[in-house]
Scaffold this motif. Structure first.
Motif, PDB file in Angstrom:
ATOM      1  N   SER A   1      17.435  33.478  21.800  1.00  0.00           N
ATOM      2  CA  SER A   1      16.926  34.558  22.654  1.00  0.00           C
ATOM      3  C   SER A   1      16.045  34.055  23.793  1.00  0.00           C
ATOM      4  O   SER A   1      15.787  34.796  24.740  1.00  0.00           O
ATOM      5  CB  SER A   1      16.123  35.562  21.809  1.00  0.00           C
ATOM      6  N   PHE A   2      15.581  32.816  23.702  1.00  0.00           N
ATOM      7  CA  PHE A   2      14.669  32.288  24.720  1.00  0.00           C
ATOM      8  C   PHE A   2      15.219  30.966  25.248  1.00  0.00           C
ATOM      9  O   PHE A   2      14.896  29.896  24.745  1.00  0.00           O
ATOM     10  CB  PHE A   2      13.260  32.117  24.138  1.00  0.00           C
ATOM     11  N   GLU A   3      16.076  31.087  26.259  1.00  0.00           N
ATOM     12  CA  GLU A   3      16.720  29.912  26.826  1.00  0.00           C
ATOM     13  C   GLU A   3      15.740  29.141  27.710  1.00  0.00           C
ATOM     14  O   GLU A   3      14.933  29.736  28.423  1.00  0.00           O
ATOM     15  CB  GLU A   3      17.941  30.321  27.650  1.00  0.00           C
ATOM     16  N   PRO A   4      15.805  27.807  27.690  1.00  0.00           N
ATOM     17  CA  PRO A   4      14.888  27.011  28.519  1.00  0.00           C
ATOM     18  C   PRO A   4      15.166  27.188  29.995  1.00  0.00           C
ATOM     19  O   PRO A   4      16.314  27.308  30.419  1.00  0.00           O
ATOM     20  CB  PRO A   4      15.170  25.571  28.066  1.00  0.00           C
ATOM     21  N   GLY A   5      14.099  27.220  30.794  1.00  0.00           N
ATOM     22  CA  GLY A   5      14.221  27.319  32.245  1.00  0.00           C
ATOM     23  C   GLY A   5      13.673  26.072  32.905  1.00  0.00           C
ATOM     24  O   GLY A   5      13.345  25.079  32.238  1.00  0.00           O
ATOM     25  N   GLU A   6      13.558  26.109  34.197  1.00  0.00           N
ATOM     26  CA  GLU A   6      13.087  24.943  34.930  1.00  0.00           C
ATOM     27  C   GLU A   6      11.628  24.615  34.636  1.00  0.00           C
ATOM     28  O   GLU A   6      11.185  23.492  34.839  1.00  0.00           O
ATOM     29  CB  GLU A   6      13.256  25.181  36.434  1.00  0.00           C
TER      30      GLU A   6
END
Length: 325
Positions: free
Chosen positions: A159-164
């Motif tokens: 549910s919490f995909e990694p971002g930049e």
């Protein structure tokens, strides 16, 4: 903002990928705030785990104790109740271990407990707003928690995909806290661990996975899915209802009570998209979902969603693919 902590899952000296999701969620709660990773276990395998966690979190607390050699929720709960402040914000992955650990921990710390969180709204003053799914994803429940009294959260995998903003360059400080472990009066112990058998195929190695669920309707229709899997060069697997019906072997099951897979391409045929099934999908595969129910939760995760009866869709797609072979 109270101190934030995240419990690290690890095995055989390898930090679980869920650590990145915990770091993302922590940043949503308090952007740029400091977070402490908790690594509990026993032996030299903790060292690489701590180093990996230090790349994602500002601080790492290491707890090395013989009773922590296997993740026993009773032992970890005693440990955490000793070292966590009463107003801590504590995050863990929503899995069977956390479901055993966290309810009792919230009682010991007198903190709010919100399991299976799929979304986080930025805190307003001392109120943290969380989103959960109920009734297999058909209803979204919005929950408000008082941060000043402590909060314990478990996060739904994926549910919490990694971002930049999440990188592996934090260079967090590792502190050995083993000396702070108090009395560990254990009433239950792990006597034996049995690894699940691989079976005739190992679905965990597949780069292209074709999974089907109860939408296949009958055992004899599995042949249709097999033909499509062959045409795509995909590994065939299924959801739990298919195994419960004894149409396929347990080794083919994907989900929280089955295997965990990490394909590059994931085709979900007649699968509703329950948490229990999606918990077995790691990484960020390109997802194609086919389901005749337009409100199926799987469509919220899919890159491509097709509303169609799989018993009509699969033969047509297999026939089209033959022209390219």
């Amino acid at each position: 903002m109270a101190q934030m902590f995240a419990l690290m899952s690890h095995r055989n000296g390898n930090l679980d990928e869920s650590a990145i999701e915990l770091a993302v969620a922590a940043d949503k709660i308090n952007a740029n705030g400091e977070v402490t990773a908790i690594v509990a276990g026993s032996g030299t395998e903790l060292e690489p785990v701590c180093r990996a966690a230090a790349g994602l979190f500002h601080h790492v607390w290491k707890f090395d104790h013989a009773d922590l050699s296997y993740p026993n929720a009773e032992v970890v709960r005693m440990l955490l109740s000793q070292v966590l402040p009463k107003d801590a914000v504590f995050l863990a992955l929503h899995d069977t271990f956390a479901m055993d650990l966290c309810p009792g921990l919230s009682i010991k710390l007198d903190s709010a407990y919100t399991p299976d969180v799929v979304g986080i709204d930025g805190p307003e003053s001392q109120t943290l707003r969380l989103i959960r799914q109920e009734y297999t994803g058909l209803v979204h429940a919005h929950v408000a928690c008082d941060l000043s009294k402590g909060v314990i959260l478990t996060l739904r995998p994926g549910s919490f995909e990694p971002g930049e903003n999440i990188s592996s360059q934090k260079e967090g400080r590792i502190v050995d806290k083993s000396g702070q472990i108090g009395c560990m009066s254990v009433r239950r112990r792990v006597e034996q661990v049995l690894e699940a058998r691989v079976g005739d195929v190992d679905i965990t190695k597949a780069e292209v996975g074709l999974q089907f669920g109860r939408g296949i309707e009958a055992r004899e229709n599995i042949e249709l899915a097999e033909q499509l899997a062959d045409a795509l060069g995909a590994m065939l697997s299924c959801s739990r209802p298919v195994v419960d019906a004894k149409w396929l072997d347990k080794s083919r099951q994907v989900g929280s009570s089955g295997k965990t897979v990490k394909p590059k391409v994931y085709l979900a045929m007649g699968i509703s998209g329950s948490f229990q099934h999606l918990a077995g999908i790691k990484g960020s595969p390109f997802m194609v979902a086919v389901n005749k129910n337009s409100k199926a939760p799987i469509f919220h995760k899919a890159d491509v969603g097709i509303v169609e009866d799989i018993l009509e869709f699969i033969p047509q797609m297999a026939e089209k693919l033959k022209k390219f072979q």
